[in-house]
Write a protein that holds these residues in place. Structure first.
Motif, PDB file in Angstrom:
ATOM      1  N   GLU A 354      38.695  48.340  30.098  1.00  0.00           N
ATOM      2  CA  GLU A 354      39.970  49.019  30.332  1.00  0.00           C
ATOM      3  C   GLU A 354      40.233  49.256  31.812  1.00  0.00           C
ATOM      4  N   GLU A 355      39.214  49.648  32.560  1.00  0.00           N
ATOM      5  CA  GLU A 355      39.382  49.890  33.999  1.00  0.00           C
ATOM      6  C   GLU A 355      39.771  48.594  34.714  1.00  0.00           C
ATOM      7  N   MET A 356      39.115  47.503  34.371  1.00  0.00           N
ATOM      8  CA  MET A 356      39.418  46.236  35.038  1.00  0.00           C
ATOM      9  C   MET A 356      40.823  45.758  34.694  1.00  0.00           C
ATOM     10  N   ALA A 357      41.208  45.885  33.417  1.00  0.00           N
ATOM     11  CA  ALA A 357      42.528  45.400  33.004  1.00  0.00           C
ATOM     12  C   ALA A 357      43.656  46.262  33.562  1.00  0.00           C
ATOM     13  N   GLU A 358      43.460  47.566  33.569  1.00  0.00           N
ATOM     14  CA  GLU A 358      44.543  48.473  33.935  1.00  0.00           C
ATOM     15  C   GLU A 358      44.645  48.732  35.433  1.00  0.00           C
ATOM     16  N   ASN A 359      43.516  48.627  36.143  1.00  0.00           N
ATOM     17  CA  ASN A 359      43.526  49.021  37.553  1.00  0.00           C
ATOM     18  C   ASN A 359      43.006  47.959  38.521  1.00  0.00           C
ATOM     19  N   PRO A 384      35.767  28.683  40.275  1.00  0.00           N
ATOM     20  CA  PRO A 384      34.745  29.334  41.107  1.00  0.00           C
ATOM     21  C   PRO A 384      35.249  30.602  41.782  1.00  0.00           C
ATOM     22  N   ASP A 385      36.482  30.567  42.293  1.00  0.00           N
ATOM     23  CA  ASP A 385      37.025  31.769  42.930  1.00  0.00           C
ATOM     24  C   ASP A 385      37.187  32.903  41.923  1.00  0.00           C
ATOM     25  N   GLU A 386      37.686  32.586  40.743  1.00  0.00           N
ATOM     26  CA  GLU A 386      37.853  33.614  39.717  1.00  0.00           C
ATOM     27  C   GLU A 386      36.516  34.190  39.276  1.00  0.00           C
ATOM     28  N   ASN A 387      35.514  33.340  39.172  1.00  0.00           N
ATOM     29  CA  ASN A 387      34.197  33.822  38.760  1.00  0.00           C
ATOM     30  C   ASN A 387      33.601  34.789  39.785  1.00  0.00           C
ATOM     31  N   ARG A 388      33.859  34.516  41.067  1.00  0.00           N
ATOM     32  CA  ARG A 388      33.380  35.442  42.099  1.00  0.00           C
ATOM     33  C   ARG A 388      34.106  36.787  42.015  1.00  0.00           C
ATOM     34  N   VAL A 389      35.391  36.740  41.704  1.00  0.00           N
ATOM     35  CA  VAL A 389      36.142  37.985  41.517  1.00  0.00           C
ATOM     36  C   VAL A 389      35.584  38.767  40.343  1.00  0.00           C
ATOM     37  N   VAL A 390      35.245  38.061  39.252  1.00  0.00           N
ATOM     38  CA  VAL A 390      34.656  38.712  38.076  1.00  0.00           C
ATOM     39  C   VAL A 390      33.406  39.492  38.474  1.00  0.00           C
ATOM     40  N   ILE A 391      32.514  38.830  39.151  1.00  0.00           N
ATOM     41  CA  ILE A 391      31.240  39.475  39.510  1.00  0.00           C
ATOM     42  C   ILE A 391      31.468  40.628  40.488  1.00  0.00           C
ATOM     43  N   ASP A 392      32.284  40.416  41.495  1.00  0.00           N
ATOM     44  CA  ASP A 392      32.529  41.480  42.478  1.00  0.00           C
ATOM     45  C   ASP A 392      33.188  42.693  41.825  1.00  0.00           C
ATOM     46  N   THR A 393      34.160  42.451  40.965  1.00  0.00           N
ATOM     47  CA  THR A 393      34.876  43.554  40.316  1.00  0.00           C
ATOM     48  C   THR A 393      33.972  44.284  39.336  1.00  0.00           C
ATOM     49  N   MET A 394      33.210  43.557  38.548  1.00  0.00           N
ATOM     50  CA  MET A 394      32.338  44.192  37.590  1.00  0.00           C
ATOM     51  C   MET A 394      31.216  44.971  38.282  1.00  0.00           C
ATOM     52  N   ARG A 395      30.741  44.443  39.390  1.00  0.00           N
ATOM     53  CA  ARG A 395      29.701  45.165  40.132  1.00  0.00           C
ATOM     54  C   ARG A 395      30.244  46.511  40.614  1.00  0.00           C
TER      55      ARG A 395
END
Length: 402
Positions: A354-359, A384-395
């Motif tokens: 929810e945090e990732m989707a909403e904010n 590859p760029d999207e995957n890096r965003v995934v990891i950075d955001t989730m971290r």
């Protein structure tokens, strides 16, 4: 007692009214060349492509000129999509003929069509093996068909069939007319073992076994291949595939069904006459050329490489990481998150989602409510760029959770 695959008889399971159905015969079933004045189409062509000028003699007449368009959008499409089916044969050479292929408006239409031609409302049932794709249950509910659940073996994220339970339940309940299997599964990402599939097909079950293979092109060939190869051997098998995933064509809504000629024939009789549009058929035909099939395979292999060499290793480094579940045979990863005690945590998984989707502008899929998927998020492999965003955001998000 188990019976051979040759014992399947479509007439034993297809609804009597469908067997008696006289299909609607559309204009393009008869002729498709010449001056076509048989289907009440607009002979001038698509109006947005026409040039209209008023007569200069003061009369009310108009001069209308149509621009040539090889797509022939003013004509109804081939109701059977024959050219696309020929291309499917090249993609799946083990399929005997185009008579074994059905085209639908995405796999979802094929799911609905199979239930409607086979299951009698208020009487029959389907079997599903959760966790699995939710549309099987939705379609059954719409058609007033019961749903019998035989869960997958989920210990240690195995997500394989409980074959004995599937066979026992199917044979003990004659109301079950369709067994839905998903390989590679959604949300499991697991390719089902061939030995297990064959056991079910040879169990004596007289209904239809359907294998949904939406993600099959992401499967490592060393682990297995499409079960379309078994259709000629088992007339009670029906395989579903789609242009939405590996071909990157979710927007054209083209699904492919591969099965025995009798079942395909009943589907063709019952479907709407021009269900798949000219535009969709044209794009599908182009995508299925030899050159573009090779591109698809290269892209699918790159997605699998991104999954295995970057996304999974980086997910394992995140706070609250618990486990990667499933076989990782698709274009997504099913990742479990845990609390400080090591227990799967829906609170953490759903809160992160929810945090990732909403904010954070990042949308993945929460699957913690599915059987065997407590604390899980399903993450599609991106660029590859999207995957890096995934990891950075989730971290960042997971690191803020106590």
């Amino acid at each position: 007692m188990p019976t051979s695959s040759s014992s399947f008889d479509a007439k034993r399971i297809v609804r009597p009214n469908i067997q008696k159905l006289v299909p609607y015969r559309c204009a393009r079933d008869d002729y498709s060349e010449g001056i076509l004045l048989d289907a009440n189409e607009n002979s001038y062509g698509p109006v947005f492509q026409t040039s209209i000028t008023e007569a200069k003699d003061g009369s009310n007449s108009l001069k209308i000129e149509a621009q040539a368009d090889e797509r022939q959008l003013h004509r109804y499409p081939d109701p059977l999509g024959r050219e696309v089916k020929q291309q499917v044969l090249r993609l799946r050479p083990s399929v005997p003929s185009t008579d074994n292929i059905f085209l639908g408006v995405g796999s979802d239409e094929i799911i609905d069509m199979l239930v409607r031609i086979i299951c009698q409302p208020g009487k029959d049932a389907i079997m599903v093996t959760p966790p699995t794709y939710g549309m099987y249950k939705v379609v059954a509910s719409i058609n007033d068909v019961d749903v019998v659940k035989v869960p997958l073996l989920v210990d240690d994220g195995l997500f394989q069939l409980d074959v004995d339970a599937v066979i026992r339940t199917a044979l003990d309940n004659p109301a079950i007319k369709i067994i839905w299997l998903c390989s590679p599964g959604n949300p499991t990402g697991t390719y089902l073992r061939e030995a297990d599939v064959r056991r079910i097909l040879e169990s004596g079950f007289v209904g239809l076994v359907v294998i949904d293979e939406a993600y099959v092109d992401f499967l490592n060939p060393e682990k297995g291949e499409s079960y379309a190869k078994l259709v000629a051997e088992y007339p009670g098998l029906f395989v579903m595939q789609t242009m939405s995933k590996s071909f990157g064509l979710a927007g054209i809504r083209v699904g492919v069904g591969i099965g025995g000629t009798e079942i395909v024939g009943y589907l063709n009789n019952a479907k709407a006459p021009y269900s798949v549009s000219t535009l969709s058929l044209g794009v599908a035909k182009a995508a299925l050329s030899d050159e573009n099939v090779e591109k698809m395979r290269r892209v699918a292999a790159d997605i699998a490489n991104q999954r295995d060499s970057y996304l999974i290793p980086e997910l394992k480094k995140l706070p609250h990481f618990g486990a990667i579940l499933g076989g990782n045979d698709a274009n997504f990863v099913l990742c479990r998150f845990v609390d400080d005690s090591g227990a799967p945590s829906n609170k953490i998984a759903k809160g992160t989602y929810e945090e990732m989707a909403e904010n954070q502008g990042l949308v993945v899929r929460y699957r913690g409510s599915d059987f065997g998927c407590e604390g899980c998020l399903r993450i599609t492999v991106g660029t590859p760029d999207e995957n890096r965003v995934v990891i950075d955001t989730m971290r960042k998000v997971l690191g803020s959770i106590p």
